[in-house]
Design an enzyme around this catalytic site. Structure first.
Site, PDB file in Angstrom:
ATOM      1  N   ASP A  60       0.879  -1.166   0.000  1.00 45.37           N
ATOM      2  CA  ASP A  60       0.000   0.000   0.000  1.00 45.37           C
ATOM      3  C   ASP A  60       0.920   1.221   0.000  1.00 45.37           C
ATOM      4  OD1 ASP A  60      -1.656   2.136   0.539  1.00 45.37           O
ATOM      5  OD2 ASP A  60      -2.940   1.021   1.902  1.00 45.37           O
ATOM      6  N   SER A  70      -0.032  13.577 -14.696  1.00 45.61           N
ATOM      7  CA  SER A  70      -1.137  13.582 -15.660  1.00 45.61           C
ATOM      8  C   SER A  70      -1.111  14.925 -16.371  1.00 45.61           C
ATOM      9  CB  SER A  70      -2.458  13.440 -14.897  1.00 45.61           C
ATOM     10  OG  SER A  70      -3.558  13.780 -15.711  1.00 45.61           O
ATOM     11  N   TYR A  89      -8.295  15.374  -7.873  1.00 38.02           N
ATOM     12  CA  TYR A  89      -7.311  14.721  -8.744  1.00 38.02           C
ATOM     13  C   TYR A  89      -6.285  15.733  -9.255  1.00 38.02           C
ATOM     14  CZ  TYR A  89      -5.584  11.667 -12.513  1.00 38.02           C
ATOM     15  OH  TYR A  89      -4.798  10.895 -13.340  1.00 38.02           O
ATOM     16  N   LYS A 129      -2.074  15.973  -9.002  1.00 42.81           N
ATOM     17  CA  LYS A 129      -1.213  15.832 -10.175  1.00 42.81           C
ATOM     18  C   LYS A 129      -0.347  17.086 -10.395  1.00 42.81           C
ATOM     19  CE  LYS A 129      -2.357  11.584 -10.982  1.00 42.81           C
ATOM     20  NZ  LYS A 129      -1.400  10.505 -10.727  1.00 42.81           N
TER      21      LYS A 129
HETATM   22  N1  LIG Z   1      -5.711   6.244 -17.523  1.00 45.68           N
HETATM   23  C1  LIG Z   1      -5.628   7.558 -17.658  1.00 45.68           C
HETATM   24  O1  LIG Z   1      -6.407   8.170 -18.400  1.00 45.68           O
HETATM   25  C2  LIG Z   1      -4.552   8.323 -16.948  1.00 45.68           C
HETATM   26  C3  LIG Z   1      -4.227   9.613 -17.422  1.00 45.68           C
HETATM   27  C4  LIG Z   1      -3.237  10.342 -16.774  1.00 45.68           C
HETATM   28  C5  LIG Z   1      -2.589   9.802 -15.675  1.00 45.68           C
HETATM   29  N2  LIG Z   1      -2.942   8.564 -15.232  1.00 45.68           N
HETATM   30  C6  LIG Z   1      -2.227   8.059 -14.041  1.00 45.68           C
HETATM   31  O2  LIG Z   1      -1.604   6.844 -14.368  1.00 45.68           O
HETATM   32  C7  LIG Z   1      -1.449   6.048 -13.192  1.00 45.68           C
HETATM   33  C8  LIG Z   1      -1.908   4.639 -13.495  1.00 45.68           C
HETATM   34  O3  LIG Z   1      -3.277   4.677 -13.802  1.00 45.68           O
HETATM   35  P1  LIG Z   1      -4.021   3.631 -14.762  1.00 45.68           P
HETATM   36  O4  LIG Z   1      -4.741   4.408 -15.773  1.00 45.68           O
HETATM   37  O5  LIG Z   1      -3.120   2.543 -15.166  1.00 45.68           O
HETATM   38  O6  LIG Z   1      -5.156   3.117 -13.742  1.00 45.68           O
HETATM   39  P2  LIG Z   1      -5.386   1.728 -13.022  1.00 45.68           P
HETATM   40  O7  LIG Z   1      -6.520   1.954 -12.090  1.00 45.68           O
HETATM   41  O8  LIG Z   1      -5.511   0.639 -14.022  1.00 45.68           O
HETATM   42  O9  LIG Z   1      -4.014   1.525 -12.213  1.00 45.68           O
HETATM   43  C9  LIG Z   1      -3.770   2.103 -10.975  1.00 45.68           C
HETATM   44  C10 LIG Z   1      -3.201   1.033 -10.072  1.00 45.68           C
HETATM   45  O10 LIG Z   1      -2.860   1.610  -8.812  1.00 45.68           O
HETATM   46  C11 LIG Z   1      -3.211   0.683  -7.819  1.00 45.68           C
HETATM   47  N3  LIG Z   1      -3.394   1.339  -6.518  1.00 45.68           N
HETATM   48  C12 LIG Z   1      -4.390   2.168  -6.118  1.00 45.68           C
HETATM   49  N4  LIG Z   1      -4.211   2.527  -4.842  1.00 45.68           N
HETATM   50  C13 LIG Z   1      -3.076   1.937  -4.414  1.00 45.68           C
HETATM   51  C14 LIG Z   1      -2.348   1.938  -3.191  1.00 45.68           C
HETATM   52  N5  LIG Z   1      -2.788   2.623  -2.109  1.00 45.68           N
HETATM   53  N6  LIG Z   1      -1.180   1.229  -3.108  1.00 45.68           N
HETATM   54  C15 LIG Z   1      -0.743   0.520  -4.176  1.00 45.68           C
HETATM   55  N7  LIG Z   1      -1.394   0.473  -5.366  1.00 45.68           N
HETATM   56  C16 LIG Z   1      -2.538   1.172  -5.478  1.00 45.68           C
HETATM   57  C17 LIG Z   1      -4.502   0.042  -8.319  1.00 45.68           C
HETATM   58  O11 LIG Z   1      -4.770  -1.206  -7.662  1.00 45.68           O
HETATM   59  C18 LIG Z   1      -4.209  -0.107  -9.795  1.00 45.68           C
HETATM   60  O12 LIG Z   1      -3.619  -1.354 -10.103  1.00 45.68           O
HETATM   61  C19 LIG Z   1      -2.236   6.766 -12.095  1.00 45.68           C
HETATM   62  O13 LIG Z   1      -1.336   7.503 -11.282  1.00 45.68           O
HETATM   63  C20 LIG Z   1      -3.125   7.717 -12.864  1.00 45.68           C
HETATM   64  O14 LIG Z   1      -3.492   8.866 -12.118  1.00 45.68           O
HETATM   65  C21 LIG Z   1      -3.895   7.809 -15.837  1.00 45.68           C
END
Ligand SMILES: NC(=O)c1ccc[n+]([C@@H]2O[C@H](COP(=O)([O-])OP(=O)(O)OC[C@H]3O[C@@H](n4cnc5c(N)ncnc54)[C@H](O)[C@@H]3O)[C@@H](O)[C@H]2O)c1
Length: 286
Positions: free
Chosen positions: A63, A142, A155, A159
């Site tokens: 975590d 992001s 959010y 970021k």
């Molecule tokens: N998908 C998008 O559109 C997007 C755009 C910009 C930035 N992001 C960023 O990219 C990163 C990854 O996102 P994603 O799109 O792959 O989403 P996702 O939800 O598939 O992946 C996020 C992962 O983080 C894990 N997680 C959440 N809380 C946690 C904790 N306390 N400890 C450990 N793990 C934890 C989740 O279990 C999940 O596997 C994030 O930081 C997100 O903000 C995503």
């Protein structure tokens, strides 16, 4: 860090989405991988995909909100994979809730995971890299950390913090032989908008990501940035547009922002489960 072969990467949030794509790309580049996430079945799936590429993958339930757990992540990685060269602080949560409906708990959760997780990972792994005189930190922010997006204040707050923090670390750690990169993707096709507590109606969430680029090319761009020690990776047309808009003068962008907010809040109203509705999913107690 030009040569990644036989080096070791740690990826938080490696159970799916961008984290899984990064793990696959690291394995394809000849790296062993330690995955850190709260989603253990998801991590196991990623690990089996990594193993298919002939590299070792370690699943370490973590975590990222807990500094002790992140320290244990480094210790186990060093003990079991014999080194650590790349840390990707990627775990994160999203929420689309207008300010007037955002609760203190929602703010705290975003801050604890999106900022706290990045800070623990950067501090603990950054110090290790500085001591060994080599290594690279990647923090996933992001495009919402480059240009304000109304309707997702919790959010956006986190970021923006990650972008500023990461660039500051980049300059601070340069003289210690440590590279640092911040990722600023726009919308990427992952399950993030479908997760518990985000607020979107499932059908609207699917629409939102339907035409978005996938995470695989972002992962390729990220490893290229690590090899060349680039400061920032932007990904997707929305990320490039927001990145350009941040350079417009405030007197021009201010009225535009107010117009944008009205549209964005209408979109949030129609695409999310409204607070007070019995449909709103309850967040698991953290
Ligand atoms: N998908 C998008 O559109 C997007 C755009 C910009 C930035 N992001 C960023 O990219 C990163 C990854 O996102 P994603 O799109 O792959 O989403 P996702 O939800 O598939 O992946 C996020 C992962 O983080 C894990 N997680 C959440 N809380 C946690 C904790 N306390 N400890 C450990 N793990 C934890 C989740 O279990 C999940 O596997 C994030 O930081 C997100 O903000 C995503």
């Amino acid at each position: 860090m030009k040569n990644l072969t036989n080096k070791v990467a740690v990826i938080t949030g490696g159970a799916g989405g961008i984290g899984r794509a990064l793990a696959m790309e690291c394995a394809a580049a000849g790296m062993d991988v330690a995955l850190a996430d709260v989603d253990e079945p998801g991590m196991a799936e990623t690990a089996s995909e990594v193993a298919k590429l002939g590299r070792r993958a370690l699943c370490i339930p973590t975590d990222v909100r807990k500094a002790g757990a992140v320290q244990a992540l480094l210790d186990r990685t060093l003990a079991e994979l014999n080194g650590c060269h790349l840390m990707v602080n990627n775990a994160g949560v999203f929420s689309a809730v207008p300010l007037v409906e955002t609760t203190a708990a929602q703010y705290q959760r975003s801050i604890d995971i999106n900022i706290g997780g990045v800070v623990h990972g950067s501090r603990i792994f950054g110090a290790h890299f500085a001591q060994q005189g080599q290594g690279h930190l990647v923090n996933t922010a992001s495009a919402a950390g480059l240009f304000p997006v109304p309707g997702m204040s919790a959010y956006s707050l986190t970021k923006y913090a990650v972008v500023g923090y990461t660039l500051q670390l980049r300059w601070e750690l340069a003289s210690r032989g440590v590279g640092v990169t911040v990722l600023c993707p726009g919308t990427v096709k992952t399950d993030i908008v479908l997760r518990e507590g985000v607020g979107f109606k499932p059908e609207e969430a699917r629409k939102l990501i339907r035409d978005a680029p996938g995470p695989e090319r972002l992962a390729r761009k990220t490893l290229r940035a690590v090899r060349r020690n680039r400061p920032m990776v932007r990904y997707g047309p929305d990320a490039y547009a927001m990145s350009l808009m941040q350079f417009l003068p405030l007197w021009l962008i201010d009225p535009l922002g107010k117009l944008l907010a009205r549209t964005a809040l209408k979109v949030v109203e129609t695409t999310t489960l409204r607070s007070g509705s019995s449909d709103v999913p309850k967040l698991q107690q953290d």
